[in-house]
Write a protein that holds these residues in place. Structure first.
Motif, PDB file in Angstrom:
ATOM      1  N   HIS A 195       0.805  -1.217   0.000  1.00 51.93           N
ATOM      2  CA  HIS A 195       0.000   0.000   0.000  1.00 51.93           C
ATOM      3  C   HIS A 195       0.839   1.269   0.000  1.00 51.93           C
ATOM      4  O   HIS A 195       0.501   2.246  -0.675  1.00 51.93           O
ATOM      5  N   ARG A 196       1.933   1.270   0.727  1.00 52.45           N
ATOM      6  CA  ARG A 196       2.787   2.462   0.788  1.00 52.45           C
ATOM      7  C   ARG A 196       3.283   2.837  -0.608  1.00 52.45           C
ATOM      8  O   ARG A 196       3.275   4.007  -0.997  1.00 52.45           O
ATOM      9  N   VAL A 197       3.690   1.828  -1.381  1.00 51.30           N
ATOM     10  CA  VAL A 197       4.187   2.057  -2.740  1.00 51.30           C
ATOM     11  C   VAL A 197       3.031   2.411  -3.676  1.00 51.30           C
ATOM     12  O   VAL A 197       3.154   3.297  -4.528  1.00 51.30           O
ATOM     13  N   PHE A 198       1.906   1.719  -3.514  1.00 49.90           N
ATOM     14  CA  PHE A 198       0.728   1.995  -4.334  1.00 49.90           C
ATOM     15  C   PHE A 198       0.270   3.442  -4.161  1.00 49.90           C
ATOM     16  O   PHE A 198       0.055   4.168  -5.147  1.00 49.90           O
ATOM     17  N   ALA A 199       0.107   3.880  -2.898  1.00 44.91           N
ATOM     18  CA  ALA A 199      -0.366   5.237  -2.627  1.00 44.91           C
ATOM     19  C   ALA A 199       0.595   6.276  -3.184  1.00 44.91           C
ATOM     20  O   ALA A 199       0.169   7.318  -3.701  1.00 44.91           O
ATOM     21  N   ALA A 200       1.898   5.997  -3.101  1.00 47.81           N
ATOM     22  CA  ALA A 200       2.892   6.937  -3.627  1.00 47.81           C
ATOM     23  C   ALA A 200       2.846   6.990  -5.151  1.00 47.81           C
ATOM     24  O   ALA A 200       2.853   8.068  -5.756  1.00 47.81           O
ATOM     25  N   THR A 201       2.777   5.838  -5.794  1.00 44.57           N
ATOM     26  CA  THR A 201       2.816   5.765  -7.261  1.00 44.57           C
ATOM     27  C   THR A 201       1.563   6.361  -7.889  1.00 44.57           C
ATOM     28  O   THR A 201       1.612   6.867  -9.019  1.00 44.57           O
ATOM     29  N   MET A 202       0.455   6.340  -7.174  1.00 48.62           N
ATOM     30  CA  MET A 202      -0.777   6.901  -7.710  1.00 48.62           C
ATOM     31  C   MET A 202      -0.730   8.419  -7.859  1.00 48.62           C
ATOM     32  O   MET A 202      -1.494   8.999  -8.636  1.00 48.62           O
ATOM     33  N   GLN A 203       0.160   9.089  -7.132  1.00 44.18           N
ATOM     34  CA  GLN A 203       0.214  10.549  -7.222  1.00 44.18           C
ATOM     35  C   GLN A 203       0.718  11.008  -8.597  1.00 44.18           C
ATOM     36  O   GLN A 203       0.026  11.782  -9.278  1.00 44.18           O
ATOM     37  N   PRO A 204       1.890  10.567  -9.077  1.00 47.11           N
ATOM     38  CA  PRO A 204       2.278  10.952 -10.445  1.00 47.11           C
ATOM     39  C   PRO A 204       1.351  10.366 -11.501  1.00 47.11           C
ATOM     40  O   PRO A 204       1.155  10.971 -12.567  1.00 47.11           O
ATOM     41  N   PHE A 205       0.766   9.196 -11.219  1.00 43.98           N
ATOM     42  CA  PHE A 205      -0.166   8.599 -12.177  1.00 43.98           C
ATOM     43  C   PHE A 205      -1.344   9.537 -12.434  1.00 43.98           C
ATOM     44  O   PHE A 205      -1.674   9.851 -13.586  1.00 43.98           O
TER      45      PHE A 205
END
Length: 250
Positions: free
Chosen positions: A160-170
């Protein structure tokens, strides 16, 4: 001050909290409110513009956790399918399209959630590319691509930590693409706000991001995963109900 604008400010703050803690949910929270406050066409522009603002405020806080390689497999096909999604929305009955998307989203999320009981995960370019493409089509056609991203997060067991972070530039890249594409294909759709109202709307987003920081620091992996499932289901319900209401009042 117009009370509809005040309600829109509250929705922007709540949406920013969801975006920071879960990695998704800004559009889910803000879109229905903006549709009532400024109209359906104007809501698309407002949600995408302030979605970029919210994610831009968050991205510096999560930069080191972004999975750039995984992002590329998702965002490139999403951007590539933005204009086809706009054209689809213009060619098809919008309400029928929303109902179909809502039903598929609910079924898909329910099936994906069933995989949480399994130890097996599904990931790789073969899943990321069609996921990104479908999100691009749905985001530009009905304004909600979150359920598909939620399904992918569930199936892939993305931390989740990586998912939540990656969704921002996405969402930054996809929202910018949607705004530009809509102005090229279907220009217009800005609400009649004064310049100071656009600036004032940034304040609740900042408050929401700061509040979301505190929540994100206390949320554990299991709770975060359940939140993704809930937000994905709510997104599907929102687009389904919107389509049903649209048909009923047509």
């Amino acid at each position: 001050m117009d009370w509809s604008f005040v309600v829109a400010l509250v929705a922007l703050a709540v949406g920013a909290i969801a975006q920071r803690t879960v990695g998704m949910g800004f559009g889910l929270v803000v879109t229905p409110t903006m549709v009532l406050a400024v109209g359906p066409l104007e809501a698309v522009l407002v949600v995408n513009v302030f979605g970029v603002v919210a994610c831009a405020m968050i991205i510096g806080r999560v930069w080191r956790d972004i999975d750039w390689r995984g992002l590329a497999w998702l965002v490139v096909p999403a951007i590539a399918l933005t204009i086809p999604g706009i054209l689809l929305a213009r060619a098809a009955d919008a309400d029928v399209l929303k109902i179909a998307v809502g039903v598929l989203a609910l079924v898909g999320v329910a099936v994906s959630a069933g995989f949480t009981r399994s130890e097996r995960s599904f990931d790789g370019p073969g899943l990321r590319v069609p996921t990104g493409a479908l999100v691009g089509v749905l985001n530009s056609s009905v304004g909600l691509g979150a359920p598909v991203i939620g399904m992918f997060a569930i199936l892939s067991r993305w931390e989740h930590r990586v998912f939540a972070a990656t969704m921002q530039p996405f969402w930054i890249l996809l929202s910018l693409s949607t705004v530009v594409s809509r102005q090229l294909v279907a220009p217009g759709g800005a609400p009649p706000w004064q310049w100071w109202m656009w600036l004032l709307a940034v304040a609740p987003i900042l408050v929401g991001v700061v509040a979301g920081d505190r929540i994100a620091a206390r949320i554990d992996q299991a709770v975060a995963r359940r939140a993704v499932i809930v937000f994905s289901l709510l997104s599907g319900i929102a687009v389904l109900v919107t389509g049903i209401v649209g048909l009923a009042t047509a």
